[in-house]
Enzyme design. Sequence first.
Site, PDB file in Angstrom:
ATOM      1  N   GLU A  51       2.990   4.572  -3.957  1.00  0.00           N
ATOM      2  CA  GLU A  51       2.481   5.808  -5.271  1.00  0.00           C
ATOM      3  C   GLU A  51       3.852   6.898  -5.659  1.00  0.00           C
ATOM      4  O   GLU A  51       4.694   7.453  -6.278  1.00  0.00           O
ATOM      5  CB  GLU A  51       1.578   7.167  -5.195  1.00  0.00           C
ATOM      6  CG  GLU A  51       0.686   6.207  -5.519  1.00  0.00           C
ATOM      7  CD  GLU A  51      -0.039   5.300  -3.875  1.00  0.00           C
ATOM      8  OE1 GLU A  51      -0.018   6.112  -2.702  1.00  0.00           O
ATOM      9  OE2 GLU A  51      -1.119   4.182  -4.383  1.00  0.00           O
ATOM     10  N   ASP A  90      -8.961   3.690  -2.553  1.00  0.00           N
ATOM     11  CA  ASP A  90      -9.876   4.486  -1.259  1.00  0.00           C
ATOM     12  C   ASP A  90     -10.976   4.798  -1.497  1.00  0.00           C
ATOM     13  O   ASP A  90     -11.760   6.572  -1.987  1.00  0.00           O
ATOM     14  CB  ASP A  90      -8.971   5.430  -0.846  1.00  0.00           C
ATOM     15  CG  ASP A  90      -8.111   5.153   0.804  1.00  0.00           C
ATOM     16  OD1 ASP A  90      -7.697   3.332   0.529  1.00  0.00           O
ATOM     17  OD2 ASP A  90      -7.174   5.702   0.965  1.00  0.00           O
ATOM     18  N   ASP A 128       1.025  -1.559  -0.121  1.00  0.00           N
ATOM     19  CA  ASP A 128      -0.055  -0.155   0.379  1.00  0.00           C
ATOM     20  C   ASP A 128       1.058   1.194  -0.328  1.00  0.00           C
ATOM     21  O   ASP A 128       1.698   1.053   0.219  1.00  0.00           O
ATOM     22  CB  ASP A 128      -1.147   0.230   1.338  1.00  0.00           C
ATOM     23  CG  ASP A 128      -1.780   0.919   1.180  1.00  0.00           C
ATOM     24  OD1 ASP A 128      -2.467   1.558  -0.352  1.00  0.00           O
ATOM     25  OD2 ASP A 128      -2.571   1.524   2.394  1.00  0.00           O
TER      26      ASP A 128
HETATM   27  C1  GLC Z   1      -5.048   3.186   2.585  1.00  0.00           C
HETATM   28  C2  GLC Z   1      -5.562   2.340   2.066  1.00  0.00           C
HETATM   29  C3  GLC Z   1      -6.045   1.527   2.668  1.00  0.00           C
HETATM   30  C4  GLC Z   1      -6.131   0.896   4.134  1.00  0.00           C
HETATM   31  C5  GLC Z   1      -5.374   2.296   5.233  1.00  0.00           C
HETATM   32  C6  GLC Z   1      -4.503   1.932   6.190  1.00  0.00           C
HETATM   33  O1  GLC Z   1      -6.045   4.528   2.643  1.00  0.00           O
HETATM   34  O2  GLC Z   1      -5.916   2.743   0.713  1.00  0.00           O
HETATM   35  O3  GLC Z   1      -6.900   0.790   1.921  1.00  0.00           O
HETATM   36  O4  GLC Z   1      -6.588  -0.087   4.627  1.00  0.00           O
HETATM   37  O5  GLC Z   1      -4.312   3.497   3.957  1.00  0.00           O
HETATM   38  O6  GLC Z   1      -3.399   1.317   6.353  1.00  0.00           O
END
Ligand code: GLC
Length: 785
Positions: free
Chosen positions: A406, A487, A403
């Site tokens: 980017e 998200d 995650d």
């Molecule tokens: C980011 C991710 C999401 C995750 C959050 C906490 O927003 O896109 O899926 O739950 O981080 O890790």
Amino acid sequence: MPQYFGQLQTTEAPWTNLGIVQAVEKNQRYVLFRCGESCLKISVLTSNLIRVRVTSTGEFLPRKSWAVTIEDEEWSAVDFEVKEQADVVEITTQQLRLVVHRNPCRLECFDFAGQSFAKDASAVGWRTGAIAGWKRIAADEHFYGFGERACLLDQIATVRTNWTFDALDYGVLTDNMYQAIPFFMALRPGVGYGIFFNTTFRSQFDIGVREPGVWRMETQGSELDYYIIYGPEPAKIIATYTQLTGRMSLPPKWSLGYHQCRWSYESQDIVRQLAEEFRQRQIPCDVIHLDIDYMNGYRVFTWNPKRFTEPQELIDDLKQDGFKVVTIVDPGVKYEPEADYSVFEEGLNNDYFVRKTDGELFHGYVWPDKAVFPDFLRKEVREWWGNSHKSLTSLGVAGIWNDMNEPALNDRPFGDPGNKISFPLDAPQGPTDETGTHAETHNLYGLKMAQACSQALEKLRPVERSFVLTRSGYAGIQRWSAVWTGDNQSMWEHLEISLPMLCNLGLSGVAFVGADIGGFAGNATAELFARWMQVGMLYPMMRGHSAMTTERHEPWVFGDRVEKICREYMQLRYRLLPYIYTLFWEATNTGAPILRPLLYHFPSDRHTFTLSDQVMLGPSLLAAPIYRPGMEYRAVYLPEGRWYDWWTGEVFTGPTHILTHAPLERMPLYTRAGSIIPMSPVMQYVDERPLDLLTIRVWAGEGEFTFYEDDGNSFEYKTGAYCTTHYRVYLQEQQIIVEIGTREGDFSPATREAIVEVVGVGEQRFIDDSTARQLRFTFRGTETR
Ligand code: GLC
């Protein structure tokens, strides 16, 4: 305005354009057009794949090995013919004709029916910091792909920037997204081609916005480098594009089951309760994701010593119960000198973190507050990072969710969306012999992190396949990872765009994709959740997720009616897994998307070109879900051919529009005549037991299907341990004939019973050994044929 740091510079300095062709040089692989200092190079890689490069300096850049997996010289040389005429030079391959005008130097392509495509509207131009090409938009041309885009299917009249970005709160007006995949395909009846813009720099497509009738590609790199892929069918364009940028490898079969996620299931006890709940309620589920709170103070590769005291026991017990565990991994490493945090220490001591030009360590603020970032462009960094996954895999973690890559980061305070920053664009990244600036490598950060992860898991879990998920990526991300759309929100509009979003990703070479079921941010209503689970059943990756501070989103929290609906559609997903797994196998061989817009199968049917609210799961299933509250009827378009209502067996003859009744329990679903869908019994998880009863559901008509099987888990399929069975159905007078070919290949599924069920006609049972057989079914005379 930090939101816009991904924008192209807006200088309106005049362009310098390619001039008159002064000399033409050619060899077996390319033709070079010299126009003074600048030049155009056209390489014929295959008869439908052409690489076009323009340099203003006369020098082409050395190749960097980032997205394209096959170098120009590695393609076996193909025949093409070059005809030099007074005004033009013609290059003809076995599938298309390229015409280069001499004054000024411009390119136009033709198919053999003489239809023009990808025609330069003006000569390639450059100015300080940018180089661009302009091409004509043909009448009735539609544009798809562009990686991850939060919009309907056709993307004509949009501007598409390629710059990976934490697109928190995205919506239809969002430009920069988590993924940057500078690829699209253009389609009109009879003509289809793809463009892969081979630049990792910030780049942009403008599809007729600045100049109606013209599409533009522009990059901040110094060279214009793109591939033209001739189809005309979308399937062929994707096959060629994924030949160039790579294809996925087979994921473990369990990763096609249902995944349950939440930010966060905060302790091992909560996770255990969750697992129990699924099994008690007999709602199928294979995977539980652990979000950031399993870590100790968000330190990557650690476990929280208070809430996850016994991760090994937890994972072992879950395994007994048929669950796999996937953990989140973020790239930001907590900046923590002299604190005994080995990941930080090792990274620092070995100089693995990104530095600024002045040599100082670059830092930003993410979950663990002050954090530093590995330079994944370097092989040794990828290896080190990869090995660090041992802290997870040694306990039995079977998949990794990458995650924030980017990379997402803030200046202090973390969490303020107005406070996002980027690495300095001049920060050096990459190995010494291939160093680039961050401006050149920004888009690769997620791709390279996913590569590090995927390669590590193959080493750390050499016997079983692993699952890898990523939020960010670049062209070719399908080689390393599945992708989810970040998200999203618990809104009907986000449910609706999820399908065209995933379809456009599929048309960009990324087949293993999913959106968070129920919506990540916000609270789903019971009705939205039920509808979303129906749609989610179609997602190649089927994961429910929800954000911190939202209500819980598990299938049972919305009351009995919705729980029952969820169970039914999740069970249907599990019943379809033999079919869906075969689609995955196809994706590994051809790059074909699993979830497809109708135009993929009906590229000469105009009605499908802008049809965003219906999809196909593979070649046989057409879904027309409901995306609005209170709606119980909807129009459905059925293209040419005979179609069956999945639920009632009612027959329709396309092309036609029908009005269908879809109460909350019903997602409209259709199959094509001649479809053959292998199905399994409902299982609570993929490996609950071997496939002991195979149902081969057939819809009368002409069709065939090759069913793929292997053990679903190991790598043995790579050395031949798989099998395929070819099925065929056709009509003969009053009879429907179903032919089952000899099972081929080295894998032997457990002995099982099989049922061939010709929908609405009858069924026959037999012991499904590997022998060929022919089954005959007689129409009873009352059916519509
Ligand atoms: C980011 C991710 C999401 C995750 C959050 C906490 O927003 O896109 O899926 O739950 O981080 O890790």
